[in-house]
Scaffold this motif. Structure first.
Motif: not given
Length: 134
Positions: A107-111, A113-120
């Motif tokens: 769950m932490e890893e997916k979260q 990745k999602n944060v990095k995607l939103m930052e991009l």
């Protein structure tokens, strides 16, 4: 096996038998603070030994005295604060803890990745106020 009390009121509290407690308290309200001859436990101490929340609430509503000490000089609070786990509890913790830990890490890893995607995406000129069709 559990404790066998000589006092029926304490045994009913230990066994989480609220109906029996109600009958005995209705018959004589002074029974709520009766002490067992062997251990000195009161019904509220007996209920706390087993962690019977419902019984403890009922006894408190009936004005059970929480300050009475048993023969070991312990109050009901001493038993309520004890952490007691059975062998089965420890076994379940030992089996389930690694599974829960793996799930948490996924769950932490997916979260992340999602944060990095939103930052991009937020670093671009994406329209943040865009509304979808619904």
């Amino acid at each position: 096996m559990g404790i066998l009390y000589s006092e029926p009121m304490c045994q009913a509290a230990y066994d989480d038998d609220i109906h029996k407690l109600q009958e005995m308290i209705l018959a004589d309200p002074r029974n709520v603070n009766v002490q067992d001859e062997g251990t000195g436990d009161t019904p509220i101490i007996a209920a706390c030994r087993q962690g019977h929340l419902r019984t403890v609430k009922y006894l408190l509503d009936c004005n059970a005295n929480v300050s009475i000490r048993n023969k070991k000089e312990r109050t009901c609070l001493h038993y309520a604060t004890r952490r007691t786990f059975s062998f089965l509890d420890y076994l379940m913790i030992a089996i389930l803890m690694p599974i829960l830990l793996i799930g948490y890490l996924i769950m932490e890893e997916k979260q992340r990745k999602n944060v990095k995607l939103m930052e991009l995406l937020l670093a671009t000129k994406v329209e943040v106020n865009a509304v979808d069709y619904s």
